[in-house]
Write an enzyme that holds these catalytic residues in place. Structure first.
Site, short mmCIF file in Angstrom:
data_model
loop_
_atom_site.label_atom_id
_atom_site.label_comp_id
_atom_site.label_asym_id
_atom_site.label_seq_id
_atom_site.Cartn_x
_atom_site.Cartn_y
_atom_site.Cartn_z
N CYS A 66 7.36 54.09 23.46
CA CYS A 66 6.00 54.70 22.54
C CYS A 66 5.40 56.00 23.46
CB CYS A 66 4.96 53.65 21.55
SG CYS A 66 4.75 52.14 23.41
N HIS A 125 -1.69 56.00 21.08
CA HIS A 125 -1.73 56.46 22.23
C HIS A 125 -2.39 57.61 22.15
CE1 HIS A 125 0.02 52.32 22.99
NE2 HIS A 125 1.48 52.57 22.98
P1 NAP Z 1 5.63 40.52 19.78
O1 NAP Z 1 5.13 41.28 18.24
O2 NAP Z 1 5.88 40.56 20.73
O3 NAP Z 1 6.68 40.75 19.21
C1 NAP Z 1 8.13 40.06 19.80
C2 NAP Z 1 9.24 39.41 18.83
O4 NAP Z 1 10.69 38.81 19.55
C3 NAP Z 1 9.11 38.69 17.82
O5 NAP Z 1 8.86 38.33 16.44
C4 NAP Z 1 9.48 36.71 17.91
O6 NAP Z 1 10.10 35.69 17.98
C5 NAP Z 1 11.13 37.88 19.23
N1 NAP Z 1 10.98 36.38 19.49
C6 NAP Z 1 10.50 36.16 21.13
N2 NAP Z 1 11.71 35.50 22.38
C7 NAP Z 1 12.61 34.87 20.85
C8 NAP Z 1 13.53 34.22 21.69
N3 NAP Z 1 13.87 33.91 22.82
N4 NAP Z 1 14.74 34.81 20.27
C9 NAP Z 1 14.74 35.77 19.58
N5 NAP Z 1 13.42 35.89 19.40
C10 NAP Z 1 12.49 36.33 20.09
O7 NAP Z 1 6.45 42.26 20.16
P2 NAP Z 1 6.54 44.23 19.52
O8 NAP Z 1 4.99 44.74 20.62
O9 NAP Z 1 6.63 43.33 18.30
O10 NAP Z 1 7.86 44.80 20.40
C11 NAP Z 1 9.04 44.37 20.65
C12 NAP Z 1 10.38 45.24 20.90
O11 NAP Z 1 9.15 46.77 20.77
C13 NAP Z 1 9.89 44.88 22.19
O12 NAP Z 1 11.23 45.12 23.07
C14 NAP Z 1 8.98 45.87 23.05
O13 NAP Z 1 9.13 47.03 23.50
C15 NAP Z 1 9.16 47.39 21.72
N6 NAP Z 1 8.32 48.63 21.02
C16 NAP Z 1 7.18 48.15 21.45
C17 NAP Z 1 5.92 49.27 20.60
C18 NAP Z 1 4.30 48.42 20.11
O14 NAP Z 1 3.97 49.76 19.97
N7 NAP Z 1 4.14 47.12 20.14
C19 NAP Z 1 6.64 50.58 20.67
C20 NAP Z 1 7.96 50.87 21.14
C21 NAP Z 1 9.13 50.01 21.46
P3 NAP Z 1 8.72 34.38 17.22
O15 NAP Z 1 7.30 35.36 15.92
O16 NAP Z 1 9.34 33.61 16.50
O17 NAP Z 1 8.64 34.28 18.86
#
Ligand code: NAP
Length: 363
Positions: free
Chosen positions: A159, A254
């Site tokens: 991002c 950002h």
């Molecule tokens: P997040 O809010 O921490 O969400 C993580 C997700 O993964 C939740 O749905 C969680 O489910 C699931 N998860 C966690 N542990 C797991 C497991 N052991 N098995 C299966 N599912 C599991 O993270 P996020 O910010 O949405 O980011 C998600 C991805 O997108 C990451 O790889 C991150 O690097 C990428 N990303 C994020 C952004 C951003 O701006 N946030 C931007 C670009 C890319 P539960 O709720 O059941 O725990």
């Protein structure tokens, strides 16, 4: 019966997953039919898991609220329920994410990913559709290498780079080499997922470190600006990027302060502004549903762009730039801003899927 393409979301309960659910309401081509998350959430209704941490307005979209969450670690549960998946998952390691995304592809389910796990796999494209849509050609080589039929993996970049790579690319496309640059980012807390950085670390504070972010900010542009050679992406040689990445107390958006040096040929400030304003790419030509009409919006106010005021431009899909001026060290400097969970995450993923559908990779 709906004629829309059924789609799944891995990590549907997280910050990015929720954005997918929100943005895909009323999408003309795609309909969410499968939601998956960790074993902690599996077996429960989406509404029951997310209602106390829903980030996007008052209500969870009705069409998804009663779906039962599957365990994302079991890709067999997606078979027959969706035609492709968006991956917004966080696991214990990048290797685990890479293996899981491959497991979906192996079962014939294309994966359009937000995770960084596959960004350095040379036959996986890192796509920004306005910049490098031709990189999707490596998907054919990827499928062949794995023996996959309909499944594949395509990813979007980190991002943080979204706030400056389109402005850089517009100048490069117009014939101006960029030799080197320094970028200082001020990144929103939603970039760290939910619940993210502890409030006691963030309020009244700036945190001058985000693990792995400076490396991504310096290296990912080189793959995005690279070329397709023999079914692989070969990175571009430049520009050389030095990044300082900071976490700031902003919810979404950002900001990036950029100073850059051109090669021999140097555009005037007026020429740069014209190039940015007129810049268009394939998504605009194809009129894809999530394409911003004008990908780069130039602001003239002395104190813009700002996250709160500018992040939602054109559905959160446009990059805003401002404070374009001469640099006493390099050639020019400017400030770029993009919405990290829309353009930088779910919106960017949806635009990638629209491009892949329009090119026949998702059907
Ligand atoms: P997040 O809010 O921490 O969400 C993580 C997700 O993964 C939740 O749905 C969680 O489910 C699931 N998860 C966690 N542990 C797991 C497991 N052991 N098995 C299966 N599912 C599991 O993270 P996020 O910010 O949405 O980011 C998600 C991805 O997108 C990451 O790889 C991150 O690097 C990428 N990303 C994020 C952004 C951003 O701006 N946030 C931007 C670009 C890319 P539960 O709720 O059941 O725990």
């Amino acid at each position: 019966m709906s004629k829309k393409i059924p789609v799944g979301i891995l990590g549907a309960t997280g910050a990015v997953g929720q954005n997918y659910i929100y943005l895909l309401q009323n999408h003309p081509w795609f309909e969410v039919t499968y939601v998956a998350a960790s074993p902690r959430s599996a077996g429960k209704a989406y509404r029951d898991v997310v209602q106390t941490r829903w980030l996007l307005g008052a209500n969870i979209p009705e069409a998804v609220a009663d779906l039962v969450i599957e365990d994302a670690n079991n890709p067999d549960t997606a078979i027959g329920k969706c035609r492709f998946v968006f991956s917004a998952i966080e696991l214990e390691s990048k290797d685990a994410i890479r293996d899981l995304e491959n497991a979906y592809a192996e079962r014939g389910i294309p994966v359009v990913s937000n995770a960084s796990a596959h960004r350095w796999t040379d036959n996986v494209p890192v796509i920004i559709p306005e910049i490098n849509p031709e990189h999707i050609a490596v998907i054919d080589a990827q499928k062949k290498a794995h023996g996959w039929d309909t499944g594949f993996v395509a990813v979007k970049p980190n991002c943080s780079v979204q706030s400056y790579v389109a402005p850089l690319w517009a100048l490069m496309k117009a014939g101006y080499e960029i030799k080197r640059m320094i970028v200082t980012t001020m990144q929103a807390v939603s970039g760290a997922g939910y619940p993210g950085v502890p409030s006691l670390d963030m309020i009244d504070n700036v945190v001058p470190f985000i693990g792995g972010e400076e490396e991504k900010s310096e290296q990912e542009p080189l793959k995005i600006f690279g070329s397709v050679v023999d079914g692989k992406i070969v990175n571009a040689d430049g520009p050389i990027v030095a990044a300082h990445c900071n976490r700031v107390a902003v919810i979404n958006g950002h900001t990036a302060c950029v100073s850059l040096e051109f090669g021999e040929k140097k555009p005037s400030l007026e020429e740069i502004e014209r190039i940015w304003t007129e810049f268009r790419g394939l998504p605009q030509e194809l009129d894809l549903p999530f394409a911003p009409r004008q990908p780069i919006i130039v602001r003239h106010e002395q104190n813009r762009p700002q996250p709160r005021r500018d992040r939602d431009e054109d559905k959160g899909m446009a990059v805003s730039v401002g404070r374009l001026r001469k640099c006493p060290v390099f050639d020019i400097r400017f400030v770029g801003l993009s919405h990290n969970t829309v353009r930088g995450a779910a919106g960017g993923g949806i635009l990638n899927a629209e491009l892949l559908k329009s090119k026949g990779y998702i059907s």
